[in-house]
Write an enzyme that holds these catalytic residues in place. Sequence first.
Site, short mmCIF file in Angstrom:
data_model
loop_
_atom_site.label_atom_id
_atom_site.label_comp_id
_atom_site.label_asym_id
_atom_site.label_seq_id
_atom_site.Cartn_x
_atom_site.Cartn_y
_atom_site.Cartn_z
N ASN A 109 47.88 31.37 45.30
CA ASN A 109 46.92 30.90 46.15
C ASN A 109 46.88 29.36 46.25
O ASN A 109 46.44 28.82 45.10
CB ASN A 109 45.50 31.55 46.06
CG ASN A 109 44.57 30.77 47.01
OD1 ASN A 109 44.90 30.01 47.93
ND2 ASN A 109 43.37 30.92 46.69
N LYS B 53 45.34 27.37 47.64
CA LYS B 53 44.04 26.48 48.18
C LYS B 53 44.40 25.34 48.99
O LYS B 53 45.40 25.52 49.84
CB LYS B 53 43.24 26.17 46.94
CG LYS B 53 43.07 27.17 46.18
CD LYS B 53 41.88 26.87 45.05
CE LYS B 53 42.26 27.86 43.83
NZ LYS B 53 40.82 28.65 43.53
N HIS C 293 38.35 35.86 50.18
CA HIS C 293 38.40 34.91 48.73
C HIS C 293 37.05 34.30 48.55
O HIS C 293 36.27 34.32 49.50
CB HIS C 293 39.47 33.73 48.91
CG HIS C 293 39.53 33.12 47.49
ND1 HIS C 293 38.94 32.01 47.20
CD2 HIS C 293 40.96 33.37 46.81
CE1 HIS C 293 39.34 31.70 46.02
NE2 HIS C 293 40.67 32.44 45.82
N GLU D 235 36.08 31.73 47.74
CA GLU D 235 35.73 30.33 48.17
C GLU D 235 35.37 30.42 49.86
O GLU D 235 34.79 29.60 50.36
CB GLU D 235 36.88 29.38 48.05
CG GLU D 235 37.14 28.83 46.48
CD GLU D 235 38.22 28.69 45.96
OE1 GLU D 235 39.12 28.24 46.65
OE2 GLU D 235 38.43 28.90 44.75
N GLU E 220 38.66 39.37 41.61
CA GLU E 220 38.97 37.77 41.10
C GLU E 220 37.31 37.50 40.68
O GLU E 220 36.56 37.04 41.60
CB GLU E 220 39.18 36.95 42.27
CG GLU E 220 40.52 37.04 42.65
CD GLU E 220 41.28 35.99 43.22
OE1 GLU E 220 42.18 35.38 42.54
OE2 GLU E 220 40.62 35.21 44.27
N GLY F 160 39.40 29.03 38.82
CA GLY F 160 39.33 27.69 38.44
C GLY F 160 38.56 26.97 37.20
O GLY F 160 38.56 25.76 37.40
N SER G 146 42.14 32.23 36.59
CA SER G 146 42.79 31.50 35.60
C SER G 146 43.81 32.27 34.90
O SER G 146 44.21 32.06 33.76
CB SER G 146 41.56 30.98 34.62
OG SER G 146 40.72 30.03 35.18
C1 PEP Z 1 42.35 31.52 43.22
O1 PEP Z 1 42.15 30.50 43.79
O2 PEP Z 1 42.36 32.97 43.94
C2 PEP Z 1 42.48 31.80 41.61
C3 PEP Z 1 42.40 32.82 41.00
O3 PEP Z 1 42.55 30.43 41.01
P1 PEP Z 1 42.60 30.17 39.72
O4 PEP Z 1 44.03 30.96 39.26
O5 PEP Z 1 43.06 28.44 39.64
O6 PEP Z 1 41.53 30.57 38.88
#
Ligand code: PEP
Length: 250
Positions: A12, A14, A98, A100, A169, A175, A212
């Site tokens: 992803n 973003k 997601h 976000e 997630e 992040g 992460s």
């Molecule tokens: C994501 O954006 O879905 C995500 C898991 O980000 P990160 O790997 O940076 O934590």
Amino acid sequence: MSTGRRPLVAGNWKMHKTAAESRGFCTALAELVHATAPVDVAVCPPFTALQASARALAGTSIAVYAQNVHEAASGAHTGEISAGMLIEAGADGALVGHSERRAAGDTDAQVAARVRAGIDAGLLVVMCCGESLDTRRAGGAEEWVTRQVREGLSRVTAADVDRLVIAYEPIWAIGTGETATPDQAQEACAIVRAVAADAVDPARLRVLYGGSVNPGNAAELMACPDVDGALAGGASLDPESFAAIVAAAA
Ligand code: PEP
């Protein structure tokens, strides 16, 4: 023991990478990811880079997913993009729900409608779920994720299983550099699979972990029996690092 489920690693991006930047990334990634690897691989560029990414990856085994999809086919929805438009741009799939997006206002009902619209249009839909740190600390993670999965899949039928993936997630891991332990990831992904069993065959459903994930922790997370791959954010922005996560899945 093999689960029979083909792993999926999705990146992803973003709100990162222009169309021009995505071309270079995709060309580099295609050289690093072997077409014969026993793993599905996808990148999730911003809408404006979908077409360039799809063109750069044409003829490779790497798929392109959007980061969201609107539930309507067309209409007065300023700033939104329909499944048909995504397909025209070359998308094979889409993330839905997601954290976000949910933080920006997407509701469980919208997530359910978007899952349905995406699948109906022929996209592979990766529906995301996951609890906040406060919810986890208060002991409510299972209830939270159960609600998100139940409501998000409320319009899914058994026949949709091959067009559906769920990504667990935890918001506290996205992040932040703080990854769930393999035990935490396994426990939550097993709950997701069990709840999803009301809608689809749990043995066929792919459940990913995200939060992460990086080349150093990917293998142990994806070795968990109920973790069928990864949704990576930050670590997917660099072709070498993303390819290393793919290699860990293979
Ligand atoms: C994501 O954006 O879905 C995500 C898991 O980000 P990160 O790997 O940076 O934590």
